[in-house]
Design a protein around this motif. Structure first.
Motif, PDB file in Angstrom:
ATOM      1  N   LEU A  99       0.854  -1.184   0.000  1.00  0.00           N
ATOM      2  CA  LEU A  99       0.000   0.000   0.000  1.00  0.00           C
ATOM      3  C   LEU A  99       0.893   1.238   0.000  1.00  0.00           C
ATOM      4  O   LEU A  99       1.570   1.527   0.980  1.00  0.00           O
TER       5      LEU A  99
ATOM      6  N   LEU B 282      15.350   1.442  -3.298  1.00  0.00           N
ATOM      7  CA  LEU B 282      15.596   1.966  -1.963  1.00  0.00           C
ATOM      8  C   LEU B 282      14.388   1.734  -1.049  1.00  0.00           C
ATOM      9  O   LEU B 282      14.518   1.273   0.086  1.00  0.00           O
ATOM     10  N   LEU B 283      13.195   2.064  -1.573  1.00  0.00           N
ATOM     11  CA  LEU B 283      11.984   2.040  -0.745  1.00  0.00           C
ATOM     12  C   LEU B 283      11.383   0.650  -0.608  1.00  0.00           C
ATOM     13  O   LEU B 283      10.853   0.295   0.436  1.00  0.00           O
TER      14      LEU B 283
ATOM     15  N   ILE C 287      11.483  -2.240   2.111  1.00  0.00           N
ATOM     16  CA  ILE C 287      10.731  -2.055   3.348  1.00  0.00           C
ATOM     17  C   ILE C 287       9.328  -2.599   3.115  1.00  0.00           C
ATOM     18  O   ILE C 287       8.713  -2.315   2.092  1.00  0.00           O
TER      19      ILE C 287
ATOM     20  N   GLY D   1       5.249  -4.100   4.374  1.00  0.00           N
ATOM     21  CA  GLY D   1       4.093  -4.027   5.268  1.00  0.00           C
ATOM     22  C   GLY D   1       3.846  -2.636   5.815  1.00  0.00           C
ATOM     23  O   GLY D   1       3.914  -1.643   5.094  1.00  0.00           O
ATOM     24  N   VAL D   2       3.582  -2.587   7.107  1.00  0.00           N
ATOM     25  CA  VAL D   2       3.162  -1.349   7.736  1.00  0.00           C
ATOM     26  C   VAL D   2       4.278  -0.293   7.660  1.00  0.00           C
ATOM     27  O   VAL D   2       4.018   0.892   7.520  1.00  0.00           O
ATOM     28  N   TYR D   3       5.536  -0.735   7.681  1.00  0.00           N
ATOM     29  CA  TYR D   3       6.639   0.232   7.616  1.00  0.00           C
ATOM     30  C   TYR D   3       6.703   0.914   6.257  1.00  0.00           C
ATOM     31  O   TYR D   3       7.072   2.077   6.155  1.00  0.00           O
TER      32      TYR D   3
ATOM     33  N   VAL E  80       4.101   1.606   4.415  1.00  0.00           N
ATOM     34  CA  VAL E  80       3.023   2.597   4.411  1.00  0.00           C
ATOM     35  C   VAL E  80       3.489   3.862   5.141  1.00  0.00           C
ATOM     36  O   VAL E  80       3.314   4.980   4.649  1.00  0.00           O
ATOM     37  N   LEU E  81       4.108   3.682   6.313  1.00  0.00           N
ATOM     38  CA  LEU E  81       4.584   4.830   7.084  1.00  0.00           C
ATOM     39  C   LEU E  81       5.657   5.590   6.307  1.00  0.00           C
ATOM     40  O   LEU E  81       5.678   6.822   6.281  1.00  0.00           O
ATOM     41  N   LEU E  82       6.546   4.832   5.646  1.00  0.00           N
ATOM     42  CA  LEU E  82       7.631   5.436   4.868  1.00  0.00           C
ATOM     43  C   LEU E  82       7.068   6.303   3.745  1.00  0.00           C
ATOM     44  O   LEU E  82       7.457   7.464   3.566  1.00  0.00           O
TER      45      LEU E  82
ATOM     46  N   PHE F 225       4.070   7.500   3.492  1.00  0.00           N
ATOM     47  CA  PHE F 225       3.312   8.596   4.084  1.00  0.00           C
ATOM     48  C   PHE F 225       4.240   9.766   4.423  1.00  0.00           C
ATOM     49  O   PHE F 225       3.975  10.917   4.063  1.00  0.00           O
TER      50      PHE F 225
END
Lengths: 286, 318
Positions: B52, B99-100, B103, B105-107, B109-111, B113
């Motif tokens: 996501l 790079l992104l 990462i 799951g939830v991390y 999404v936070l990244l 965001f």
């Protein structure tokens, strides 16, 4: 110069206390339910709005109003957990989408009830402490002190009471905890209630200082988010250290530069931390 | 199959309707349905590989600002500027991808965001280039084969063409071998890797394609509205395209189309009561997450190929 630095530290520590209050609940919910609660800022807003109604509109004693607002919001939190979040435990993405839905609904409900304008209220504490040129407003000092007391109580609860220990056990390993006889469901509901109560208390404490509006929860939510990612999702000590660090860094940036620069810096820090050390400074290995 | 054909028929009728009616206001809404629909496809591609992303709005803004600035500073024809800015956004996604994307799951999404917050704040702060919060004015209007596409009625067929292209790309991708690979990655990453899928490479290329789509949508938006400000590229866009995906349904390529048709006109219908639009979004999200997690298309067509279908096909093809 020393005085300038002392002022930055005083401001940073005082706002750090409020960030910790917000971040503790946010990180507690993640630790126990693996849910990133995007609605956390709206619980802060609900707390502030209740204080507005009880204290400013109906003349209730301010302290009673804050306590009552925290209790009502805690009840709301328990209901939200039971009926909306329970099916999403451990399904992180869907839980997150659900929390967005709740956040949007709460904000819209507040807009419909209160209207979009900012509403001020009379300050229960006023004046400022002048400590040899170091100026600290009494209301900030009061908020910082109350927040510190709540944080200490929460810490005692978590480390000394059976329920608090059960909560920690669930966060560490839910399956083993349930084998030990811990009821996961009631622990989750209680954790959510506590988190909601803490957020509402923060909102109620800040309401006289910043006024009340439906959008007021966005900024504290972003701050809690930064603090918790920095400290490590699910980590209680991480939330405390992260809150103090962010409070101080922000205070320094805001004094030396402008506040947009402070925001860019804190989000850039989040990006960096997630990239390099996703579990944050204090997060446990997953 | 019958239901899919019927859905396609309804969508085709709705797609032609604005051209027959020819009303300015109606066409404006129809163009916005197309642009937000393309954005929804851009997020949908990422959801198909199990991530996501709240950063699609970043590529929308690079497409929009890039295209507007190229057309204004260098005098490039808007169509060319849109294509170039779209490709640049895709390349940006390809560069950021490795790079992104490790990462999860939830991390992740936070990244994404936090990344979207940083980019939006930079748009606000970099006044010399982006005009800051007062924005960019007088962005040149689109022109195609010598015909000015300033009016929404004239622009709509072009926007519809791009929307259809995004649908077709997603549809074909879904049916192709690449689609099996994408499904298999979403179903079970470790098993896919064991079957010899270079999971990371697939994810990066998907991210690149999603960046290209978002960049094009942003570029068209810039020249359609004629004005850009950071307020148009906030978290609200990410929420909108997420709601479109959840309510339309993520599995079927029809999902983002159905979602966009139902949701994008909502703010226009409730123009005088924005708070009710917000409430409708929130309550719809809660109701669909609680009771219809597969969205409208999931409800209509069933949940599609079912679990492990991608993995099974992939294993058989080996």
């Amino acid at each position: 110069m020393t005085q300038f630095i002392l002022q930055i530290i005083a401001n940073g520590l005082l706002s750090g206390m409020v960030y910790i209050l917000m971040a503790l609940g946010f990180t507690l919910i993640f630790g126990i339910m693996r849910i990133v609660n995007f609605a956390h800022g709206e619980l802060y807003m609900v707390g502030a709005s209740l204080v507005l109604v009880l204290y400013a509109h109906n003349g209730m004693n301010y302290f009673v109003a804050v306590l009552l607002a925290a209790l009502i919001t805690a009840g709301l939190g328990a209901l939200i957990e039971r009926f909306l979040f329970r099916p999403f435990v451990n399904t992180e993405l869907n839980g997150m989408i659900m929390s967005l839905g709740i956040a949007i609904s709460l904000q819209a409900a507040a807009l419909i009830v209160m209207g979009p304008q900012w509403q001020a209220m009379e300050r229960p504490v006023s004046g400022a402490l002048d400590f040899g040129g170091l100026v600290v407003p009494y209301d900030r000092l009061f908020v910082g002190g109350v927040a510190l007391a709540i944080i200490a109580l929460f810490y005692l609860f978590l480390t000394r009471s059976r329920t608090g220990l059960a909560m920690q056990a669930v966060a560490q390993d839910a399956e083993t905890a349930s084998l030990m006889g811990v009821r996961i469901g009631s622990v989750s509901a209680l954790a959510f209630a506590i988190a909601a109560g803490l957020a509402a208390a923060a909102g109620g404490l800040m309401a006289p200082i910043y006024s009340v509006a439906p959008y007021m929860g966005e900024m504290p939510m972003l701050k809690a988010f930064v603090v918790v990612v920095l400290g490590g999702l699910g980590s209680i000590p991480g939330a405390v250290v992260g809150g103090l660090v962010i409070g101080l860094v922000e205070s320094a940036f805001a004094s030396a530069m402008h506040s947009t620069a402070a925001l860019i810096a804190s989000f850039a820090l989040v990006v960096l931390v997630v990239l390099v050390r996703p579990r944050g400074l204090f997060g446990k290995a997953v | 199959m019958m239901r899919q054909l019927a859905t396609l028929l309804v969508i085709a009728v709705l797609a032609v309707a604005p051209m027959l009616i020819g009303d300015r206001y109606f066409s404006h809404i129809a163009v916005m349905v197309c642009l937000m629909g393309i954005m929804a496809f851009s997020m949908n591609l990422m959801l198909k590989v199990g991530q996501l992303s709240l950063a699609q709005v970043v590529f929308m803004s690079t497409g929009a600002y890039g295209s507007a600035l190229m057309a204004m500073a260098w005098g490039l024809p808007p169509v060319l500027a849109i294509v170039l800015a779209g490709i640049a956004s895709g390349i940006l996604a390809l560069v950021l991808g490795p790079l992104l994307l490790h990462i999860r799951g939830v991390y992740f999404v936070l990244l994404t965001f936090a990344l979207a917050q940083v980019v939006n704040l930079i748009l606000q702060d970099w006044v010399g280039v982006t005009g800051g919060n007062s924005g960019l004015f007088n962005i040149p209007r689109l022109e195609l084969f010598g015909i000015r596409l300033a009016r929404p009625e004239a622009l709509y067929p072009f926007a519809l063409f791009l929307f259809a292209l995004a649908f077709l790309a997603t549809y074909l991708l879904d049916r192709s071998r690449a689609g099996w690979v994408m499904h298999s990655i979403e179903e079970n990453e470790d098993l896919s890797r064991a079957l010899g899928v270079d999971v990371m490479r697939w994810r990066v290329w998907t991210f690149g394609l999603s960046g290209l789509m978002a960049g094009i949508a942003g570029g068209v938006y810039a020249h359609f509205i004629g004005f850009l400000s950071p307020a148009a590229f906030t978290f609200a866009i990410s929420v909108n395209i997420l709601v479109i995906n959840v309510i339309g349904g993520i599995r079927s390529p029809f999902g983002p189309v159905v979602g966009a048709i139902l949701l994008v006109p909502l703010p226009e219908l409730l123009r005088d009561a924005q708070q009710y639009q917000l409430l409708a979004y929130g309550v719809l999200l809660i109701v669909f997450m609680a009771f219809f997690r597969t969205g409208i298309t999931g409800f209509l067509f069933g949940t599609g190929p079912g679990q492990v279908a991608g993995l099974r096909k992939l294993a058989r093809a080996k």
